[in-house]
Design a protein around this motif. Sequence first.
Motif, PDB file in Angstrom:
ATOM      1  N   PRO A 172       0.822  -1.210   0.000  1.00 33.42           N
ATOM      2  CA  PRO A 172       0.000   0.000   0.000  1.00 33.42           C
ATOM      3  C   PRO A 172       0.856   1.260   0.000  1.00 33.42           C
ATOM      4  O   PRO A 172       1.994   1.258   0.473  1.00 33.42           O
ATOM      5  N   THR A 173       0.296   2.336  -0.518  1.00 39.95           N
ATOM      6  CA  THR A 173       0.990   3.618  -0.448  1.00 39.95           C
ATOM      7  C   THR A 173       1.114   4.064   1.005  1.00 39.95           C
ATOM      8  O   THR A 173       2.187   4.485   1.440  1.00 39.95           O
ATOM      9  N   ILE A 174       0.016   3.949   1.750  1.00 36.78           N
ATOM     10  CA  ILE A 174       0.010   4.292   3.176  1.00 36.78           C
ATOM     11  C   ILE A 174      -0.558   3.113   3.961  1.00 36.78           C
ATOM     12  O   ILE A 174      -1.545   2.500   3.545  1.00 36.78           O
ATOM     13  N   ARG A 175       0.075   2.813   5.086  1.00 39.59           N
ATOM     14  CA  ARG A 175      -0.495   1.813   5.994  1.00 39.59           C
ATOM     15  C   ARG A 175      -0.456   2.333   7.422  1.00 39.59           C
ATOM     16  O   ARG A 175       0.534   2.945   7.841  1.00 39.59           O
ATOM     17  N   VAL A 176      -1.530   2.073   8.138  1.00 39.34           N
ATOM     18  CA  VAL A 176      -1.563   2.322   9.574  1.00 39.34           C
ATOM     19  C   VAL A 176      -1.349   0.990  10.279  1.00 39.34           C
ATOM     20  O   VAL A 176      -2.102   0.042  10.080  1.00 39.34           O
ATOM     21  N   ASP A 177      -0.307   0.935  11.098  1.00 42.50           N
ATOM     22  CA  ASP A 177       0.068  -0.288  11.808  1.00 42.50           C
ATOM     23  C   ASP A 177      -0.485  -0.226  13.227  1.00 42.50           C
ATOM     24  O   ASP A 177      -0.235   0.736  13.959  1.00 42.50           O
ATOM     25  N   LEU A 178      -1.223  -1.268  13.631  1.00 43.18           N
ATOM     26  CA  LEU A 178      -1.815  -1.291  14.972  1.00 43.18           C
ATOM     27  C   LEU A 178      -1.194  -2.353  15.869  1.00 43.18           C
ATOM     28  O   LEU A 178      -1.739  -2.669  16.929  1.00 43.18           O
ATOM     29  N   ALA A 179      -0.074  -2.905  15.477  1.00 43.25           N
ATOM     30  CA  ALA A 179       0.557  -3.934  16.303  1.00 43.25           C
ATOM     31  C   ALA A 179       1.117  -3.305  17.578  1.00 43.25           C
ATOM     32  O   ALA A 179       1.931  -2.387  17.523  1.00 43.25           O
ATOM     33  N   GLY A 180       0.667  -3.783  18.729  1.00 37.49           N
ATOM     34  CA  GLY A 180       1.164  -3.272  20.009  1.00 37.49           C
ATOM     35  C   GLY A 180       0.233  -2.255  20.630  1.00 37.49           C
ATOM     36  O   GLY A 180      -0.426  -1.470  19.935  1.00 37.49           O
ATOM     37  N   ASN A 181       0.183  -2.227  21.958  1.00 33.57           N
ATOM     38  CA  ASN A 181      -0.727  -1.329  22.672  1.00 33.57           C
ATOM     39  C   ASN A 181      -0.496   0.137  22.342  1.00 33.57           C
ATOM     40  O   ASN A 181      -1.421   0.944  22.378  1.00 33.57           O
ATOM     41  N   ARG A 182       0.728   0.495  22.000  1.00 35.51           N
ATOM     42  CA  ARG A 182       1.041   1.918  21.780  1.00 35.51           C
ATOM     43  C   ARG A 182       0.545   2.435  20.437  1.00 35.51           C
ATOM     44  O   ARG A 182       0.670   3.626  20.151  1.00 35.51           O
ATOM     45  N   SER A 183      -0.024   1.531  19.601  1.00 35.20           N
ATOM     46  CA  SER A 183      -0.502   1.961  18.288  1.00 35.20           C
ATOM     47  C   SER A 183      -1.999   1.758  18.084  1.00 35.20           C
ATOM     48  O   SER A 183      -2.520   2.107  17.023  1.00 35.20           O
ATOM     49  N   ILE A 184      -2.681   1.204  19.072  1.00 30.84           N
ATOM     50  CA  ILE A 184      -4.134   1.119  18.944  1.00 30.84           C
ATOM     51  C   ILE A 184      -4.764   2.387  19.513  1.00 30.84           C
ATOM     52  O   ILE A 184      -4.099   3.177  20.176  1.00 30.84           O
ATOM     53  N   LYS A 185      -6.064   2.574  19.199  1.00 32.21           N
ATOM     54  CA  LYS A 185      -6.735   3.816  19.579  1.00 32.21           C
ATOM     55  C   LYS A 185      -5.840   5.007  19.230  1.00 32.21           C
ATOM     56  O   LYS A 185      -5.553   5.870  20.048  1.00 32.21           O
ATOM     57  N   ASN A 186      -5.416   5.039  17.962  1.00 34.15           N
ATOM     58  CA  ASN A 186      -4.335   5.953  17.585  1.00 34.15           C
ATOM     59  C   ASN A 186      -4.800   7.352  17.174  1.00 34.15           C
ATOM     60  O   ASN A 186      -4.024   8.291  17.227  1.00 34.15           O
ATOM     61  N   TYR A 187      -6.029   7.479  16.683  1.00 34.82           N
ATOM     62  CA  TYR A 187      -6.568   8.795  16.286  1.00 34.82           C
ATOM     63  C   TYR A 187      -5.670   9.513  15.266  1.00 34.82           C
ATOM     64  O   TYR A 187      -5.546  10.731  15.297  1.00 34.82           O
ATOM     65  N   HIS A 188      -5.052   8.756  14.370  1.00 34.69           N
ATOM     66  CA  HIS A 188      -4.269   9.382  13.307  1.00 34.69           C
ATOM     67  C   HIS A 188      -5.184  10.167  12.364  1.00 34.69           C
ATOM     68  O   HIS A 188      -6.390   9.876  12.242  1.00 34.69           O
ATOM     69  N   LYS A 189      -4.600  11.119  11.651  1.00 34.43           N
ATOM     70  CA  LYS A 189      -5.338  11.913  10.678  1.00 34.43           C
ATOM     71  C   LYS A 189      -4.590  11.929   9.341  1.00 34.43           C
ATOM     72  O   LYS A 189      -3.401  12.255   9.295  1.00 34.43           O
ATOM     73  N   ILE A 190      -5.318  11.571   8.281  1.00 38.50           N
ATOM     74  CA  ILE A 190      -4.798  11.628   6.909  1.00 38.50           C
ATOM     75  C   ILE A 190      -5.719  12.590   6.177  1.00 38.50           C
ATOM     76  O   ILE A 190      -6.834  12.234   5.777  1.00 38.50           O
ATOM     77  N   THR A 191      -5.292  13.848   6.024  1.00 36.96           N
ATOM     78  CA  THR A 191      -6.223  14.891   5.588  1.00 36.96           C
ATOM     79  C   THR A 191      -5.606  15.822   4.542  1.00 36.96           C
ATOM     80  O   THR A 191      -4.408  16.101   4.572  1.00 36.96           O
ATOM     81  N   ASN A 192      -6.458  16.278   3.631  1.00 30.75           N
ATOM     82  CA  ASN A 192      -6.103  17.332   2.670  1.00 30.75           C
ATOM     83  C   ASN A 192      -4.927  16.968   1.768  1.00 30.75           C
ATOM     84  O   ASN A 192      -4.191  17.829   1.308  1.00 30.75           O
ATOM     85  N   ASN A 193      -4.757  15.682   1.504  1.00 35.10           N
ATOM     86  CA  ASN A 193      -3.677  15.229   0.636  1.00 35.10           C
ATOM     87  C   ASN A 193      -4.173  15.014  -0.787  1.00 35.10           C
ATOM     88  O   ASN A 193      -5.362  14.807  -1.038  1.00 35.10           O
ATOM     89  N   TYR A 194      -3.240  15.058  -1.722  1.00 33.67           N
ATOM     90  CA  TYR A 194      -3.526  14.745  -3.122  1.00 33.67           C
ATOM     91  C   TYR A 194      -2.840  13.423  -3.438  1.00 33.67           C
ATOM     92  O   TYR A 194      -1.609  13.343  -3.472  1.00 33.67           O
ATOM     93  N   PHE A 195      -3.662  12.383  -3.652  1.00 35.26           N
ATOM     94  CA  PHE A 195      -3.118  11.094  -4.040  1.00 35.26           C
ATOM     95  C   PHE A 195      -3.203  11.016  -5.563  1.00 35.26           C
ATOM     96  O   PHE A 195      -4.265  10.777  -6.139  1.00 35.26           O
ATOM     97  N   GLY A 196      -2.064  11.264  -6.202  1.00 32.57           N
ATOM     98  CA  GLY A 196      -2.029  11.274  -7.651  1.00 32.57           C
ATOM     99  C   GLY A 196      -2.110   9.870  -8.210  1.00 32.57           C
ATOM    100  O   GLY A 196      -2.181   8.882  -7.471  1.00 32.57           O
ATOM    101  N   PRO A 197      -2.101   9.728  -9.526  1.00 28.18           N
ATOM    102  CA  PRO A 197      -2.318   8.427 -10.148  1.00 28.18           C
ATOM    103  C   PRO A 197      -1.373   7.349  -9.617  1.00 28.18           C
ATOM    104  O   PRO A 197      -0.164   7.551  -9.511  1.00 28.18           O
ATOM    105  N   ARG A 198      -1.969   6.218  -9.262  1.00 29.24           N
ATOM    106  CA  ARG A 198      -1.211   5.003  -8.966  1.00 29.24           C
ATOM    107  C   ARG A 198      -1.549   3.998 -10.053  1.00 29.24           C
ATOM    108  O   ARG A 198      -2.715   3.631 -10.224  1.00 29.24           O
ATOM    109  N   PRO A 199      -0.555   3.544 -10.824  1.00 29.98           N
ATOM    110  CA  PRO A 199      -0.840   2.627 -11.933  1.00 29.98           C
ATOM    111  C   PRO A 199      -1.274   1.264 -11.412  1.00 29.98           C
ATOM    112  O   PRO A 199      -0.942   0.878 -10.283  1.00 29.98           O
TER     113      PRO A 199
END
Length: 773
Positions: A172-199
């Motif tokens: 994947p272009t972007i992956r959110v990894d949740l392995a381990g207690n420190r990465s769950i309930k993460n509240y990450h934000k992926i916002t206002n980006n331009y994902f250009g063509p992926r062949p």
Amino acid sequence: MKIKGLLPIIVTLLLLSCGANTPKRGIYVKDIGALNAAIAKATPGDEIIMANGEWTDVEIRFVGYGSEKRPITLKAETAGEVLIKGKSDLKLGGEYLVVDGLFFLEGSSPSGAVIEYAIDQDTLANHSKVTNCAILDFNKSQRNKQDLWVLFKGRYNQLDYCYLAGKSNRGPTIRVDLAGNRSIKNYHKITNNYFGPRPPKGGPSAETIQLGNSFTSMAPSYTLVANNFFDRCNGEVEVISSKTNFNEFRNNVFYKSQGSLVTRHGNYCIVDGNYFIGDTSSEQIGGVRLIGTGHWVTNNYFYNLKGKVFRSPLAVMNGIPKSPLNRYIQVTDVVVAHNSWINCTSPLQFGVGSNVEQKDVLPASEIRSERPIRTIVANNLIYNTTSDKQPVVAHDSLDGINFKSNLINNQGTAFDHDSGFHQEDFSLSELEENIVIPSNDLPDLELYNGFEFDQIKEDVFRNSRTNNNKVGAISSAPVEKPNLMDLSQYGPGWYMRNSVKDTIAKTYTAGSVVELNTAVQEAKSGDTIILTANRYELKSSLKIDKKLTIKSADTRNKVTIQYDGLAATPTFEMNPKGKLFLESVILRGNRDNYAFASLHSNMSSLYNLSVAECELSDFDYVLKGYKYSFSEYIKFTSSSIRNCANGLELSAEDDDRGDYNAENVFIDNCTFEGIDKNVIDYYRGGYDESTVGGNLIVTNSSFAACGAKEENGILINTYGIINVDLSGNSFTDNQVKLVARLWGAKNNTYSDNEISRSGKLVVEENLPLKLMY
């Protein structure tokens, strides 16, 4: 005594006040050594400024501990002019870090990610942000080599106003990894980006965003994906793959992206206010596909979508009984409300993936027989300019679907399962490009007021529904147009401003082999080379690594290219990003070499090939696609291919992991004569039911005296290819057992073919395939 007691407090407050207003300290660095030293000494509020220019083969380890009001910032001297090249990557670890303005291009990561919110398993990033950056074509050397461009770990991290385009290798272009207690309930934000063509990659593991994986799919994530533009993200069938719980997808634009937003694993996602814009010429562009429990799909706008089954505008899947984590959980307790489907083909499909008929060739653990239950479809709007025979498709029973207060204008045409809809006459008008809205008051329809429907407070334009609630995604016209196609709203301003360049294609003339070689080397992408001599005798391959047209000056008097290069070398060597249009040329080999071939290795990106009005003869292979090579399209039109040992060889992906060598192969009005083995050998192995390729169309062509030396006895071998159409062809005196063996359970069809002394054309309903899972 009271005054003395107050003095320490006053002094402390003054010191804190001064500290809060202390200006940021700028640290200017010109090389990786100085950068590492600056990072090691950085304190809250510092700005480390990377000098403009090229930074090659740098592994940046940005570790620091800022504060909410005084983060530590790593930024470009001028946004977009710090160029990260070669074997380079960036890892963040600590608290309150900001990365701003870097541009990754002409390289690849030496690790598993280009940008990672962790240094190692013990040092993760939290409350950190990458902003105003770009990653372009930063790929591994071959598509099977996996990496990620952005890997989220930790908590409360953000990626915003970035541009990412051109990922062609596995992962994947972007992956959110949740392995381990420190990465769950993460509240990450992926916002206002331009994902250009992926062949397209030609197989699985090419999502643009993947949130979690199968084995962490029961963990809560709370990741927000909002206000992004997905431009022709065609990597695979899942543009976004949500594999965790409690994720939100809001106000994104999916523009002509050949895939869908998919709740692949996990539960309780919110899909609200998104725009899915299709293309009437493509049947690969989808909308939302649902698996799992508790999802709310509201206020979404679907326009001109023609995708089918797994890529339907709305695909609600069947599940597997007692499903393991990596398969398909039954759809339950889902709400689909206040959405609009405009000029979409068969927009609502339920029980997608039902495969009970394949029970003889699949184990019980793969049979998707659990249909959706306790699912509400309410207050939605469907409009078709031309009537649709099947606006609602039931791949299984609909007894678990509760239809309420849905409105449709199907131009008066009745359809199956219409009891869940009120068919009325209403019209729409254009608001802006790709957006149409009700042009007058909709028919009076009592809305369904289900549990927590009062929480659907706004429409797709963020208009309040309180006093003017309507069916569909639009309750009223917006005060201001959304300007969806104003790309300045997404990604870094510096990239979007600089990326539009006017280029004028040039035309070269080549009257000799020397001039032809020079023109191929010096031409820019999009240029044309006109062949003016009668004959060219080549001894070495022409390297095609850009978009080029090569054609005869006079299409009525075709130029001859005689290739006498070494055995197993091609006349045209297709390199990454090579796109060749060969027109009106006679191409001849020496029986030991090839007409076209990819590189043996290091195909970091795809190639494309189009051959029209040409004559090819005397080659070992017409086209040789090596392992890990991939083409988005291969086209042969109005051409003749004679006296070759092999035809089009696209069967090198033999690991049975769902990969294949070409997405689309088109043959029209061509003649094949005297091809010793397969005319076409096109293979995709491994049972991956969500893959919807490859695609082969062979029409209006003739095949004579071919296949006599083919060991498998099949003239056109398409084992595992999902979409095949053989129509209007003639097969004469081909010494094979089978003209073709088609896969009946998939979209394999044939019609109007004439077969004489050429074996049979058979359909096998269920091909036995190796399970990938």
